[in-house]
Scaffold this motif. Structure first.
Motif, PDB file in Angstrom:
ATOM      1  N   PHE B 138       1.009  -1.055   0.028  1.00 29.71           N
ATOM      2  CA  PHE B 138      -0.029  -0.081   0.022  1.00 29.71           C
ATOM      3  C   PHE B 138       0.776   1.261  -0.100  1.00 29.71           C
ATOM      4  N   ARG B 139       1.876   1.337  -0.795  1.00 33.65           N
ATOM      5  CA  ARG B 139       2.692   2.323  -0.779  1.00 33.65           C
ATOM      6  C   ARG B 139       2.126   3.774  -1.243  1.00 33.65           C
ATOM      7  N   VAL B 140       1.217   3.530  -2.461  1.00 33.94           N
ATOM      8  CA  VAL B 140       0.504   4.754  -3.045  1.00 33.94           C
ATOM      9  C   VAL B 140      -0.371   5.407  -2.029  1.00 33.94           C
ATOM     10  N   LEU B 141      -1.063   4.596  -1.292  1.00 33.34           N
ATOM     11  CA  LEU B 141      -2.142   5.117  -0.208  1.00 33.34           C
ATOM     12  C   LEU B 141      -1.185   5.722   0.839  1.00 33.34           C
ATOM     13  N   ALA B 142      -0.068   5.182   1.402  1.00 32.63           N
ATOM     14  CA  ALA B 142       0.844   5.804   2.369  1.00 32.63           C
ATOM     15  C   ALA B 142       1.205   7.043   1.985  1.00 32.63           C
ATOM     16  N   LYS B 143       1.714   7.068   0.443  1.00 32.00           N
ATOM     17  CA  LYS B 143       2.362   8.476   0.033  1.00 32.00           C
ATOM     18  C   LYS B 143       1.301   9.433  -0.186  1.00 32.00           C
ATOM     19  N   VAL B 144       0.073   9.037  -0.429  1.00 27.91           N
ATOM     20  CA  VAL B 144      -1.163  10.000  -0.289  1.00 27.91           C
ATOM     21  C   VAL B 144      -1.364  10.678   0.908  1.00 27.91           C
ATOM     22  N   ALA B 145      -1.077   9.766   1.974  1.00 24.84           N
ATOM     23  CA  ALA B 145      -1.442  10.331   3.271  1.00 24.84           C
ATOM     24  C   ALA B 145      -0.246  11.202   3.783  1.00 24.84           C
ATOM     25  N   ASN B 146       0.963  10.741   3.445  1.00 30.75           N
ATOM     26  CA  ASN B 146       2.147  11.448   4.045  1.00 30.75           C
ATOM     27  C   ASN B 146       2.577  12.701   3.038  1.00 30.75           C
ATOM     28  N   ASP B 147       2.815  12.564   1.845  1.00 33.32           N
ATOM     29  CA  ASP B 147       3.044  13.552   1.035  1.00 33.32           C
ATOM     30  C   ASP B 147       2.086  14.526   0.591  1.00 33.32           C
ATOM     31  N   GLY B 148       0.594  13.862   0.450  1.00 35.73           N
ATOM     32  CA  GLY B 148      -0.403  14.606  -0.178  1.00 35.73           C
ATOM     33  C   GLY B 148      -0.959  15.182   1.122  1.00 35.73           C
ATOM     34  N   LEU B 149      -1.309  14.502   2.124  1.00 35.52           N
ATOM     35  CA  LEU B 149      -2.077  15.326   3.226  1.00 35.52           C
ATOM     36  C   LEU B 149      -1.204  15.993   4.161  1.00 35.52           C
ATOM     37  N   LEU B 150      -0.316  15.269   5.008  1.00 39.68           N
ATOM     38  CA  LEU B 150       0.269  15.892   6.173  1.00 39.68           C
ATOM     39  C   LEU B 150       1.185  17.039   5.448  1.00 39.68           C
ATOM     40  N   LYS B 151       1.997  16.847   4.453  1.00 34.39           N
ATOM     41  CA  LYS B 151       2.814  17.564   3.850  1.00 34.39           C
ATOM     42  C   LYS B 151       2.226  19.161   3.430  1.00 34.39           C
ATOM     43  N   SER B 152       1.224  18.774   2.789  1.00 38.74           N
ATOM     44  CA  SER B 152       0.337  20.024   2.071  1.00 38.74           C
ATOM     45  C   SER B 152      -0.225  20.849   3.343  1.00 38.74           C
ATOM     46  N   ALA B 153      -0.574  20.160   4.501  1.00 40.41           N
ATOM     47  CA  ALA B 153      -0.976  21.030   5.475  1.00 40.41           C
ATOM     48  C   ALA B 153       0.003  21.922   6.081  1.00 40.41           C
ATOM     49  N   ASP B 154       1.306  21.216   6.307  1.00 39.22           N
ATOM     50  CA  ASP B 154       2.253  22.081   6.535  1.00 39.22           C
ATOM     51  C   ASP B 154       2.522  23.061   5.733  1.00 39.22           C
ATOM     52  N   THR B 155       2.769  22.962   4.306  1.00 35.71           N
ATOM     53  CA  THR B 155       3.191  23.735   3.213  1.00 35.71           C
ATOM     54  C   THR B 155       1.943  25.050   3.245  1.00 35.71           C
ATOM     55  N   ALA B 156       0.833  24.615   3.744  1.00 32.92           N
ATOM     56  CA  ALA B 156      -0.168  25.670   3.586  1.00 32.92           C
ATOM     57  C   ALA B 156       0.216  26.523   4.509  1.00 32.92           C
ATOM     58  N   VAL B 157       0.463  26.228   5.984  1.00 36.41           N
ATOM     59  CA  VAL B 157       0.892  27.075   7.017  1.00 36.41           C
ATOM     60  C   VAL B 157       2.157  28.166   6.814  1.00 36.41           C
ATOM     61  N   THR B 158       3.238  27.218   6.003  1.00 42.18           N
ATOM     62  CA  THR B 158       4.416  27.961   5.622  1.00 42.18           C
ATOM     63  C   THR B 158       4.046  29.028   4.692  1.00 42.18           C
ATOM     64  N   ILE B 159       3.302  28.524   3.818  1.00 42.94           N
ATOM     65  CA  ILE B 159       3.040  29.748   2.774  1.00 42.94           C
ATOM     66  C   ILE B 159       2.456  31.131   3.431  1.00 42.94           C
ATOM     67  N   ILE B 160       1.361  30.566   4.461  1.00 45.40           N
ATOM     68  CA  ILE B 160       0.863  32.043   5.011  1.00 45.40           C
ATOM     69  C   ILE B 160       1.847  32.515   5.912  1.00 45.40           C
ATOM     70  N   LEU B 161       2.767  32.081   6.643  1.00 44.99           N
ATOM     71  CA  LEU B 161       3.559  32.472   7.348  1.00 44.99           C
ATOM     72  C   LEU B 161       4.399  33.569   6.657  1.00 44.99           C
ATOM     73  N   GLY B 162       4.884  32.949   5.494  1.00 44.77           N
ATOM     74  CA  GLY B 162       5.650  33.805   4.468  1.00 44.77           C
ATOM     75  C   GLY B 162       4.919  35.133   3.859  1.00 44.77           C
ATOM     76  N   LEU B 163       3.659  34.998   4.041  1.00 45.41           N
ATOM     77  CA  LEU B 163       2.639  35.880   3.207  1.00 45.41           C
ATOM     78  C   LEU B 163       2.502  37.184   4.173  1.00 45.41           C
ATOM     79  N   ILE B 164       2.868  36.788   5.654  1.00 45.82           N
ATOM     80  CA  ILE B 164       2.273  37.756   6.697  1.00 45.82           C
ATOM     81  C   ILE B 164       3.193  39.173   6.418  1.00 45.82           C
ATOM     82  N   GLY B 165       4.437  38.938   6.376  1.00 44.25           N
ATOM     83  CA  GLY B 165       5.167  40.055   6.278  1.00 44.25           C
ATOM     84  C   GLY B 165       4.931  40.758   4.797  1.00 44.25           C
ATOM     85  N   VAL B 166       4.833  40.305   3.844  1.00 37.41           N
ATOM     86  CA  VAL B 166       4.544  40.945   2.591  1.00 37.41           C
ATOM     87  C   VAL B 166       3.291  41.507   2.626  1.00 37.41           C
TER      88      VAL B 166
END
Lengths: 177, 317
Positions: B138-166
């Motif tokens: 089940f490597r693709v499902l695991a990838k969807v959960a890790n790369d897809g879900l968890l990393k994206s949630a993290d990326t969203a907040v990173t983007i916002i933090l970068g956005l605050i100053g600008v």
């Protein structure tokens, strides 16, 4: 030409700020106080978008990680072939609506593999230059004012994107093929 | 509409991932639990618990072991690997440069993208080593959960933090421009066009100026200024919105204009083309500009045309 464009894009930000602050000072606006007053909204607006952006990026992230793109590419290949999009470039036409960094990576990759001055390289550059990450804009702009019912905005955004892909292909074929 | 798009992306992702996983499992693509025979050339003891072996693997062994479609990327006839063996037979090897796709996927699923891990045990034939990679399921499902879900949630907040100053920067500049009367001036200049595009917005409303400054930022390629100014415009448009939570016609029009992305100079793309040795990196400016103009005109007309089919009261998605 390149030099001029480079200078223009380097100078755009300083010039805009200089003009605005200059005119402000000339009109006796309290520039510092006004700036701080405006800047205060930055934080709250940014934080208000977080849930909407998390929701959108997670769905897009799952979609990309699953490899659904390959399936979409082969499923839509009859249509894309009919309008003359090379199958190598088609993923870019979809990804550019979903992820800015993803499409930039893909475009660089295509230009590297096929050559920056090949038809594929040029077409992907035009597509990338005319792209906007529609779903990011939808999530962020509507999210900032708490709009959940987007009505026809996604549909007409996607429509504009499809038109820009088609026009890009037509122009690239006319100019570079 | 957004509901359907969101749901669609997630359902398609999970369906595709499940399908790929089931197909990989049914074909036993990773040959889970089966041992690869390796020929040992030399072994040295690095520490009491750590052996390092130079081994070779023949192409013919791989073609009988894996599915032919997974061997296609292999160019050489023999593969040289260094197998690191630690306690109790736990072993791993670094991926060679022209690694098999199946090994790349295996390594990514096992956690380290550059190494395949497994168990090594000595074979009855002298000088041979049997390597059983750790099973991959089940490597693709695991990838969807890790790369897809968890990393994206993290990326969203990173983007916002970068956005605050600008955001703070451009909203501050915008406020100065407002106080200096520049936004009103801009709005006056573009009034004939804006009144037609946004008939619901009063011509003197601050939303007009805010939308124009966003469009100007987009046009000049000041992409990090465009978002803060656009959000400011949305806030002003929302003040005219009688139904909180539902988009107005003006908002939809504004977003359509935004997504068609008119830019004078696509600077990033030109920079990439330059770095990749294009002879004339800026030749794409004109076709890009024409494509965005046509997309804008079509988008605006389409938007005007379909808004009647999405009445505000019955808009339930």
């Amino acid at each position: 030409m390149i030099e001029l464009l480079k200078i223009l894009s380097t100078l755009a930000v300083p010039l805009v700020i200089l003009i605005i602050v200059g005119v402000g000072a000339f009109k006796k606006v309290k520039v510092y106080e006004e700036f701080v007053e405006g800047a205060k909204e930055g934080f709250t607006t940014a934080v208000r978008i977080i849930p909407y952006l998390v929701a959108m990026l997670c769905a897009i992230g799952m979609f990309r990680a699953s490899g659904a793109m390959d399936f979409l590419t082969s499923a839509l290949s009859p249509i894309t072939g009919a309008i003359g999009i090379p199958s190598e470039v088609f993923p870019l036409a979809v990804i550019r609506n979903l992820s800015g960094s993803g499409s930039l990576g893909l475009m660089t990759d295509l230009a590297k593999t096929y050559g920056a001055d090949s038809f594929i390289g040029r077409l992907s550059a035009i597509m990338m230059g005319s792209h906007e990450t529609t779903f990011y804009v939808l999530a962020v702009y509507f999210g900032s004012v708490g709009v959940k019912k987007a009505r026809h905005a996604p549909l007409s955004g996607i429509f504009a994107d499809i038109i820009s892909v088609i026009v890009s292909v037509i122009l690239a074929r006319a100019m570079f093929l | 509409m957004l509901n359907w798009i969101w749901l669609g992306l997630i359902i398609i992702a999970i369906a595709v991932a499940t399908g790929r996983d089931i197909s990989e499992l049914s074909q036993d693509r990773f040959r889970n639990g089966k041992a690869l025979p390796l020929t040992v050339l030399a072994t040295k003891q690095v520490s009491p618990d750590h052996y390092s072996s130079e081994v070779i693997l023949l192409r013919s062994d791989l073609t009988t072991f894996y599915d032919p479609s997974d061997i296609r990327t292999l160019h050489s006839d023999t593969l040289h690997l260094t197998v690191e063996q630690t306690y109790a037979g736990v072993a791993s090897f670094a991926l060679p440069s022209d690694a098999l796709k199946v090994w790349q996927d295996m390594a990514a699923a096992q956690g380290d993208e550059k190494r395949v891990t497994g168990i090594a045990h000595n074979s009855q034939t002298p000088g041979a080593l049997l390597f059983t990679p750790d099973p991959v399921k089940f490597r693709v499902l695991a990838k969807v959960a890790n790369d897809g879900l968890l990393k994206s949630a993290d990326t969203a907040v990173t983007i916002i933090l970068g956005l605050i100053g600008v955001m703070a920067l451009w909203l501050g500049i915008m406020k100065i421009a407002e106080a200096a009367g520049l936004i009103t001036l801009l709005a006056k200049l573009a009034k004939p066009l804006m009144v037609r595009l946004f008939p619901e917005v009063p011509p003197e409303h601050p939303a007009m100026g805010a939308m124009l400054s966003n469009m100007a930022a987009n046009f000049l390629g000041l992409s990090n200024a465009a978002t803060p100014l656009g959000l400011k415009a949305m806030e002003e448009l929302n003040k005219l919105n009688p139904n909180a939570g539902t988009a107005t016609n003006a908002m939809c029009m504004f977003l359509t204009i935004n997504t068609s992305a008119i830019t004078l100079i696509p600077a990033t793309v030109i920079a990439i083309r330059l770095s990749l040795g294009s002879k004339n990196p800026s030749e794409i400016i004109i076709p890009t500009f024409i494509a965005t103009i046509i997309a804008l005109i079509c988008g605006v007309m389409f938007n005007k045309f379909i808004q009647r089919f999405f009445p505000i009261k019955e808009a339930n998605d």
